[in-house]
Design a protein around this motif. Sequence first.
Motif, PDB file in Angstrom:
ATOM      1  N   ALA A 124     -22.791 -23.096   1.508  1.00 12.01           N
ATOM      2  CA  ALA A 124     -23.735 -24.053   2.094  1.00 12.01           C
ATOM      3  C   ALA A 124     -23.046 -24.965   3.105  1.00 12.01           C
ATOM      4  O   ALA A 124     -23.625 -25.312   4.135  1.00 12.01           O
ATOM      5  CB  ALA A 124     -24.388 -24.877   0.988  1.00 12.01           C
ATOM      6  N   ALA A 125     -21.791 -25.354   2.818  1.00 14.90           N
ATOM      7  CA  ALA A 125     -21.080 -26.260   3.721  1.00 14.90           C
ATOM      8  C   ALA A 125     -20.813 -25.602   5.073  1.00 14.90           C
ATOM      9  O   ALA A 125     -20.787 -26.277   6.108  1.00 14.90           O
ATOM     10  CB  ALA A 125     -19.763 -26.707   3.083  1.00 14.90           C
ATOM     11  N   PHE A 126     -20.613 -24.290   5.089  1.00 12.59           N
ATOM     12  CA  PHE A 126     -20.409 -23.576   6.355  1.00 12.59           C
ATOM     13  C   PHE A 126     -21.730 -23.390   7.085  1.00 12.59           C
ATOM     14  O   PHE A 126     -21.804 -23.555   8.314  1.00 12.59           O
ATOM     15  CB  PHE A 126     -19.746 -22.228   6.097  1.00 12.59           C
ATOM     16  N   ARG A 127     -22.781 -23.073   6.362  1.00 12.07           N
ATOM     17  CA  ARG A 127     -24.093 -22.907   7.002  1.00 12.07           C
ATOM     18  C   ARG A 127     -24.555 -24.220   7.635  1.00 12.07           C
ATOM     19  O   ARG A 127     -25.251 -24.214   8.654  1.00 12.07           O
ATOM     20  CB  ARG A 127     -25.120 -22.409   5.986  1.00 12.07           C
ATOM     21  N   ALA A 128     -24.156 -25.341   7.042  1.00 11.25           N
ATOM     22  CA  ALA A 128     -24.520 -26.641   7.623  1.00 11.25           C
ATOM     23  C   ALA A 128     -23.900 -26.813   9.005  1.00 11.25           C
ATOM     24  O   ALA A 128     -24.481 -27.455   9.884  1.00 11.25           O
ATOM     25  CB  ALA A 128     -24.076 -27.771   6.697  1.00 11.25           C
ATOM     26  N   ILE A 129     -22.716 -26.241   9.217  1.00  8.63           N
ATOM     27  CA  ILE A 129     -22.088 -26.285  10.540  1.00  8.63           C
ATOM     28  C   ILE A 129     -22.895 -25.434  11.518  1.00  8.63           C
ATOM     29  O   ILE A 129     -23.183 -25.852  12.642  1.00  8.63           O
ATOM     30  CB  ILE A 129     -20.630 -25.799  10.457  1.00  8.63           C
ATOM     31  N   LEU A 130     -23.285 -24.228  11.098  1.00  8.30           N
ATOM     32  CA  LEU A 130     -24.085 -23.357  11.953  1.00  8.30           C
ATOM     33  C   LEU A 130     -25.411 -24.015  12.324  1.00  8.30           C
ATOM     34  O   LEU A 130     -25.896 -23.866  13.457  1.00  8.30           O
ATOM     35  CB  LEU A 130     -24.348 -22.028  11.254  1.00  8.30           C
ATOM     36  N   ASP A 131     -25.974 -24.758  11.398  1.00  8.62           N
ATOM     37  CA  ASP A 131     -27.292 -25.347  11.615  1.00  8.62           C
ATOM     38  C   ASP A 131     -27.290 -26.466  12.656  1.00  8.62           C
ATOM     39  O   ASP A 131     -28.359 -26.950  13.048  1.00  8.62           O
ATOM     40  CB  ASP A 131     -27.858 -25.881  10.291  1.00  8.62           C
ATOM     41  N   THR A 132     -26.122 -26.882  13.123  1.00 10.08           N
ATOM     42  CA  THR A 132     -26.066 -27.893  14.179  1.00 10.08           C
ATOM     43  C   THR A 132     -26.362 -27.284  15.556  1.00 10.08           C
ATOM     44  O   THR A 132     -26.455 -28.017  16.550  1.00 10.08           O
ATOM     45  CB  THR A 132     -24.682 -28.566  14.224  1.00 10.08           C
ATOM     46  N   GLY A 133     -26.478 -25.969  15.623  1.00  8.11           N
ATOM     47  CA  GLY A 133     -26.743 -25.313  16.902  1.00  8.11           C
ATOM     48  C   GLY A 133     -25.649 -24.357  17.324  1.00  8.11           C
ATOM     49  O   GLY A 133     -25.558 -23.985  18.499  1.00  8.11           O
ATOM     50  N   LEU A 134     -24.820 -23.934  16.356  1.00  9.98           N
ATOM     51  CA  LEU A 134     -23.743 -22.989  16.632  1.00  9.98           C
ATOM     52  C   LEU A 134     -24.096 -21.601  16.105  1.00  9.98           C
ATOM     53  O   LEU A 134     -24.867 -21.458  15.154  1.00  9.98           O
ATOM     54  CB  LEU A 134     -22.428 -23.453  16.001  1.00  9.98           C
ATOM     55  N   SER A 135     -23.501 -20.585  16.719  1.00 13.43           N
ATOM     56  CA  SER A 135     -23.655 -19.204  16.260  1.00 13.43           C
ATOM     57  C   SER A 135     -22.274 -18.602  16.029  1.00 13.43           C
ATOM     58  O   SER A 135     -21.331 -18.898  16.769  1.00 13.43           O
ATOM     59  CB  SER A 135     -24.400 -18.354  17.301  1.00 13.43           C
ATOM     60  N   ASP A 136     -22.182 -17.769  15.012  1.00 14.07           N
ATOM     61  CA  ASP A 136     -20.946 -17.033  14.771  1.00 14.07           C
ATOM     62  C   ASP A 136     -20.917 -15.843  15.721  1.00 14.07           C
ATOM     63  O   ASP A 136     -21.833 -15.019  15.727  1.00 14.07           O
ATOM     64  CB  ASP A 136     -20.908 -16.569  13.315  1.00 14.07           C
ATOM     65  N   ALA A 137     -19.862 -15.749  16.543  1.00  8.12           N
ATOM     66  CA  ALA A 137     -19.788 -14.666  17.524  1.00  8.12           C
ATOM     67  C   ALA A 137     -19.841 -13.301  16.849  1.00  8.12           C
ATOM     68  O   ALA A 137     -20.436 -12.358  17.394  1.00  8.12           O
ATOM     69  CB  ALA A 137     -18.512 -14.801  18.357  1.00  8.12           C
ATOM     70  N   ALA A 138     -19.238 -13.179  15.661  1.00  5.81           N
ATOM     71  CA  ALA A 138     -19.296 -11.905  14.941  1.00  5.81           C
ATOM     72  C   ALA A 138     -20.722 -11.575  14.534  1.00  5.81           C
ATOM     73  O   ALA A 138     -21.140 -10.413  14.563  1.00  5.81           O
ATOM     74  CB  ALA A 138     -18.388 -11.960  13.714  1.00  5.81           C
ATOM     75  N   ARG A 139     -21.487 -12.581  14.186  1.00  6.13           N
ATOM     76  CA  ARG A 139     -22.903 -12.378  13.842  1.00  6.13           C
ATOM     77  C   ARG A 139     -23.679 -11.878  15.053  1.00  6.13           C
ATOM     78  O   ARG A 139     -24.565 -11.020  14.933  1.00  6.13           O
ATOM     79  CB  ARG A 139     -23.477 -13.704  13.335  1.00  6.13           C
ATOM     80  N   LEU A 140     -23.360 -12.387  16.230  1.00  2.27           N
ATOM     81  CA  LEU A 140     -24.097 -12.021  17.430  1.00  2.27           C
ATOM     82  C   LEU A 140     -23.939 -10.552  17.796  1.00  2.27           C
ATOM     83  O   LEU A 140     -24.790  -9.983  18.478  1.00  2.27           O
ATOM     84  CB  LEU A 140     -23.656 -12.903  18.608  1.00  2.27           C
ATOM     85  N   VAL A 141     -22.839  -9.940  17.335  1.00  2.00           N
ATOM     86  CA  VAL A 141     -22.628  -8.518  17.636  1.00  2.00           C
ATOM     87  C   VAL A 141     -22.710  -7.656  16.376  1.00  2.00           C
ATOM     88  O   VAL A 141     -22.267  -6.511  16.365  1.00  2.00           O
ATOM     89  CB  VAL A 141     -21.276  -8.299  18.354  1.00  2.00           C
ATOM     90  N   GLY A 142     -23.292  -8.220  15.295  1.00  2.00           N
ATOM     91  CA  GLY A 142     -23.543  -7.438  14.092  1.00  2.00           C
ATOM     92  C   GLY A 142     -22.336  -7.163  13.231  1.00  2.00           C
ATOM     93  O   GLY A 142     -22.318  -6.185  12.472  1.00  2.00           O
ATOM     94  N   GLN A 143     -21.310  -8.023  13.289  1.00  2.00           N
ATOM     95  CA  GLN A 143     -20.093  -7.818  12.496  1.00  2.00           C
ATOM     96  C   GLN A 143     -19.829  -8.990  11.544  1.00  2.00           C
ATOM     97  O   GLN A 143     -18.683  -9.271  11.205  1.00  2.00           O
ATOM     98  CB  GLN A 143     -18.896  -7.640  13.431  1.00  2.00           C
ATOM     99  N   ASP A 144     -20.897  -9.633  11.093  1.00  2.00           N
ATOM    100  CA  ASP A 144     -20.733 -10.836  10.290  1.00  2.00           C
ATOM    101  C   ASP A 144     -20.264 -10.587   8.864  1.00  2.00           C
ATOM    102  O   ASP A 144     -19.883 -11.522   8.169  1.00  2.00           O
ATOM    103  CB  ASP A 144     -22.050 -11.618  10.251  1.00  2.00           C
TER     104      ASP A 144
END
Length: 339
Positions: free
Chosen positions: A264-284
């Motif tokens: 949850a603590a990591f998802r809170a960082i993403l929720d500020t408007g960030l994306s994981d680059a690995a997620r963007l290319v399907g390697q999350d």
Amino acid sequence: MESATIERPVVNARRKTHGGKKAFAALFLLGVSVVVGCRVLDVDAFTPVTQLLAFLPWLLAPTGLALLLSLFARWWIGLTWGVVLLGVLAWYIEPYGKTTEPGGTALAQVRVMTSNVQFGWGTDALVKAVRRDRPDIVFVEECELTCSAKLRDTLGDLSGKSGKSPAYPHRQAVEGYGSTGSVILSRYPLKPADPIPGTMGMPGAVADIEGNPVRLQLAHPMPPLPGELDTWRRELGALRAYAAKDTRTPTILAGDFNASQDHAAFRAILDTGLSDAARLVGQDRRPTWPSRTTPRIGTQIDHVLVSSKDFSAREVRFQGLSGTDHNAVTVDVVLHGRR
């Protein structure tokens, strides 16, 4: 009479066998349920749940084993319980976050690498990887004093002794021993920024990427060790506060987060408007730690996060480096202008 006497011990033995299978199945299902329940409730809870959340996809194994045991024991409640758990796990194994592309004009292509060199032991392998892949920006965690000096001498010699133009003339560092040192190397000019206070060094800077300011921040919070969960949460919270403080300037936040998308603590960082680059290319879900068992078993705790409105991702590569237990992550991203 003799037949009944013989059959009774056999029946009792079967009941004992079934009872043992049911007990083990219930134990597996209960343990997995606690971890999955915390994921559903969006909390990181306590040891050992916090640590097990990092390996959420691998909880399919004990759940599947519990289903088999329930089947052999003809325990229908256990079967139903296991099927429900599998469904919930499948739902939460799906990638977290949106993958919308920025709509503005492409301004620059940037290659970013992050690597935890484990007390500096992987420095030589990192130098070879950097020379081969030629990233524009390199985030290096656990780069103690010897590592820092090695990177300065081999990749960014500003003294002129080498007689060559430095590959990375710009750097920002928190110097330290053991795991406390960290360095950002850059081909682009850097303006110093205050580091994020933490147990281990987390330097920051603002890069000038072809005339566009981009915030750079290295992430290396305390790992979620037993007895250190409060520190881990606090330092991830500081990273979240950094990300949320300025959402107008393009941002790259990269490093060893000691957290996965199932925390949850990591998802809170993403929720500020960030994306994981690995997620963007399907390697999350590609593991980065521990390197000796990746890519088969492990968890992805090394990330390159980018502001969703400013960056798109084209490619991500994971590579093992000798001397360190983390895979290096290299991503190709494109900086876009905002409409």
